[in-house]
Design a protein around this motif. Structure first.
Motif, PDB file in Angstrom:
ATOM      1  N   LEU A  97       7.742  -5.065  -5.956  1.00 21.99           N
ATOM      2  CA  LEU A  97       8.401  -3.932  -5.287  1.00 21.99           C
ATOM      3  C   LEU A  97       8.380  -4.090  -3.771  1.00 21.99           C
ATOM      4  CD1 LEU A  97       7.133  -1.171  -7.703  1.00 21.99           C
ATOM      5  CD2 LEU A  97       9.541  -1.721  -7.275  1.00 21.99           C
ATOM      6  N   GLN A  98       7.355  -4.755  -3.247  1.00 23.39           N
ATOM      7  CA  GLN A  98       7.352  -5.070  -1.813  1.00 23.39           C
ATOM      8  C   GLN A  98       8.545  -5.954  -1.464  1.00 23.39           C
ATOM      9  OE1 GLN A  98       5.682  -3.230   0.146  1.00 23.39           O
ATOM     10  NE2 GLN A  98       3.872  -4.325   0.879  1.00 23.39           N
ATOM     11  N   TYR A  99       8.884  -6.862  -2.374  1.00 23.89           N
ATOM     12  CA  TYR A  99       9.946  -7.830  -2.131  1.00 23.89           C
ATOM     13  C   TYR A  99      11.345  -7.216  -2.274  1.00 23.89           C
ATOM     14  CZ  TYR A  99      12.800 -12.059  -2.640  1.00 23.89           C
ATOM     15  OH  TYR A  99      13.768 -13.014  -2.494  1.00 23.89           O
ATOM     16  N   VAL A 100      11.524  -6.297  -3.232  1.00 21.77           N
ATOM     17  CA  VAL A 100      12.879  -5.775  -3.504  1.00 21.77           C
ATOM     18  C   VAL A 100      13.178  -4.445  -2.806  1.00 21.77           C
ATOM     19  CG1 VAL A 100      13.197  -6.987  -5.705  1.00 21.77           C
ATOM     20  CG2 VAL A 100      12.167  -4.699  -5.706  1.00 21.77           C
ATOM     21  N   ASN A 120      10.494  -0.157   2.069  1.00 23.67           N
ATOM     22  CA  ASN A 120       9.308   0.597   2.507  1.00 23.67           C
ATOM     23  C   ASN A 120       8.041  -0.166   2.113  1.00 23.67           C
ATOM     24  OD1 ASN A 120       7.753   2.685   3.599  1.00 23.67           O
ATOM     25  ND2 ASN A 120       9.013   4.286   2.674  1.00 23.67           N
ATOM     26  N   ASN A 121       6.903   0.245   2.666  1.00 24.37           N
ATOM     27  CA  ASN A 121       5.654  -0.474   2.411  1.00 24.37           C
ATOM     28  C   ASN A 121       4.934   0.090   1.182  1.00 24.37           C
ATOM     29  OD1 ASN A 121       3.313  -1.935   2.480  1.00 24.37           O
ATOM     30  ND2 ASN A 121       2.911  -1.603   4.654  1.00 24.37           N
ATOM     31  N   PHE A 177       9.128  -3.764   8.752  1.00 27.54           N
ATOM     32  CA  PHE A 177       9.215  -5.204   9.022  1.00 27.54           C
ATOM     33  C   PHE A 177       7.846  -5.877   8.931  1.00 27.54           C
ATOM     34  CE2 PHE A 177      13.135  -3.907  11.444  1.00 27.54           C
ATOM     35  CZ  PHE A 177      14.033  -4.625  10.664  1.00 27.54           C
ATOM     36  N   GLU A 178       6.792  -5.121   9.258  1.00 29.41           N
ATOM     37  CA  GLU A 178       5.461  -5.722   9.353  1.00 29.41           C
ATOM     38  C   GLU A 178       4.839  -6.038   7.991  1.00 29.41           C
ATOM     39  OE1 GLU A 178       4.780  -1.357   8.755  1.00 29.41           O
ATOM     40  OE2 GLU A 178       6.210  -2.546   9.915  1.00 29.41           O
ATOM     41  N   LYS A 179       5.473  -5.579   6.899  1.00 26.10           N
ATOM     42  CA  LYS A 179       4.808  -5.691   5.584  1.00 26.10           C
ATOM     43  C   LYS A 179       4.899  -7.076   4.954  1.00 26.10           C
ATOM     44  CE  LYS A 179       8.601  -4.376   2.517  1.00 26.10           C
ATOM     45  NZ  LYS A 179       8.901  -3.777   1.239  1.00 26.10           N
ATOM     46  N   GLY A 180       5.716  -7.972   5.484  1.00 28.44           N
ATOM     47  CA  GLY A 180       5.909  -9.284   4.860  1.00 28.44           C
ATOM     48  C   GLY A 180       7.350  -9.450   4.411  1.00 28.44           C
ATOM     49  N   GLU A 181       7.572 -10.413   3.537  1.00 32.55           N
ATOM     50  CA  GLU A 181       8.929 -10.785   3.137  1.00 32.55           C
ATOM     51  C   GLU A 181       9.560  -9.733   2.227  1.00 32.55           C
ATOM     52  OE1 GLU A 181      11.916 -12.731   4.016  1.00 32.55           O
ATOM     53  OE2 GLU A 181      10.016 -13.520   4.754  1.00 32.55           O
TER      54      GLU A 181
END
Length: 362
Positions: free
Chosen positions: A49-52, A55-56, A250-254
């Motif tokens: 879910l981080q990838y798709v 939000n963080n 943006f800071e959360k990774g890819e």
């Protein structure tokens, strides 16, 4: 009644204005079962879910939800959604009805690299939205859970008619209220859901509850300055242009679309979403052009008569240099230029209306 993405949906029951004002001043109920609901489970569900989404998810604790976006690689918005973290490795993503199949296929495609299971459970879990300043008093009559302790963006569980329900303090009207998910009620056997709906109507009678249709849902979200997918946002609009950058971390990774959005962030956007209030007489509608003098500066994507303010209001996009609040513009209404001004949203006074209103004695 109209056909709406395969559903037979009410536009209104009594009138859009009546239903709209019931939600602003008291309480209204919407059947939102047409929305898409995807269950995401498995040990990689957080990373997936981080990838798709934008939000963080790492900051989303269990029994909380947040608003998020799903973007394509060029940064365009595939959909806006609510993401609920029900358990450590169990999430429910609620997407727009028109995007249900598209989002399910997108999630399935990108889930291949992760140890997750993506299920479309939309046809197994009906969903209701109870909205308005008296929503808490209405629902409290039916559940034992102390709803006054349930803060916004939080999740709890309860029972109505021996049916397990998930309650979130959320909604898309600008008002306080709840979204209620009913577990394991297949849509071909909806009796339990109808029973719960009727019990809520009965509980809200003393508060003047109204059944509400798509019409009021649209005017309420517009008064609150909330975008509608397909009108105000789509795959050709980015979160930065839509002023939804607050859910892009943006800071959360890819994540999908990050590179394109970073480039746009550095360069700056050429157009941006704005709200307008009519000064002259007339109702703004989608696709009406906006002008300053002879310069076309933008276009409306939503527009209506505000039942609360009793004037025309709209939402759209203008060239960034013309986006300052209080800028006077003209709307081309069927060949006639009518005065309006750019304003901040919500369109109403948030001290008197909406979930942050000031209540006497509090």
């Amino acid at each position: 009644m109209i056909e709406f993405v395969g559903w037979h949906m009410p536009v209104w029951f009594t009138s859009i204005i009546e239903e709209h004002l019931a939600v602003r001043n008291a309480v209204g109920i919407f059947d939102v079962t047409h929305m898409g609901r995807m269950l995401i489970t498995g040990k990689d569900s957080l990373n997936f879910l981080q990838y798709v989404t934008t939000n963080n998810v790492e900051k989303l604790r269990v029994k909380r939800l947040h608003y998020t976006l799903i973007c394509n690689p060029s940064g365009g918005i595939k959909d806006d959604a609510m993401l609920l973290r029900l358990e450590e490795e169990k999430y429910l993503l609620v997407c727009n009805a028109s995007n249900r199949e598209k989002i399910y296929n997108w999630l399935k495609e990108h889930s291949k690299k992760f140890n997750v299971k993506v299920e479309d459970v939309s046809d197994q879990v009906p969903m209701l939205a109870l909205q308005g300043p008296l929503a808490e008093k209405t629902l409290q009559k039916l559940v034992e859970t102390n709803l006054s302790k349930l803060r916004h963006w939080r999740i709890t569980t309860a029972k109505i008619s021996d049916l397990d329900i998930v309650i979130t303090r959320s909604g898309y009207t600008g008002e306080d209220g709840f979204e209620i998910t009913l577990w394991k009620v297949p849509l071909n056997k909806p009796q339990k859901a109808i029973e719960v709906y009727n019990k809520i109507i009965e509980a809200g009678k003393e508060f003047g509850i109204k059944d509400c249709g798509l019409g009021a849902r649209d005017t309420l979200r517009l008064e609150a300055g909330l975008p509608l997918y397909g009108n105000d946002i789509d795959e050709n609009i980015t979160p930065l242009e839509a002023k939804l950058d607050w859910v892009v971390k943006f800071e959360k990774g890819e994540f999908i679309g990050k590179e394109a959005l970073l480039k746009q962030s550095e360069k700056g956007v050429e157009k941006i979403r704005i709200g307008i209030k009519m000064i002259g007489r007339g109702i703004p509608r989608p696709h009406y052009n906006l002008y300053i003098g002879e310069d076309k500066i933008g276009i409306l994507t939503s527009g209506t008569y505000s039942p609360l303010l009793k004037i025309g209001i709209g939402m759209g996009y203008v060239k960034t240099e013309y986006s300052q609040p209080e800028t006077e513009i003209e709307v081309d209404i069927r060949g006639k230029r009518v005065k309006a001004k750019i304003v901040e949203w919500p369109f109403y006074d948030p001290t008197k209306y909406g979930r942050r209103r000031k209540i006497e004695g509090k």
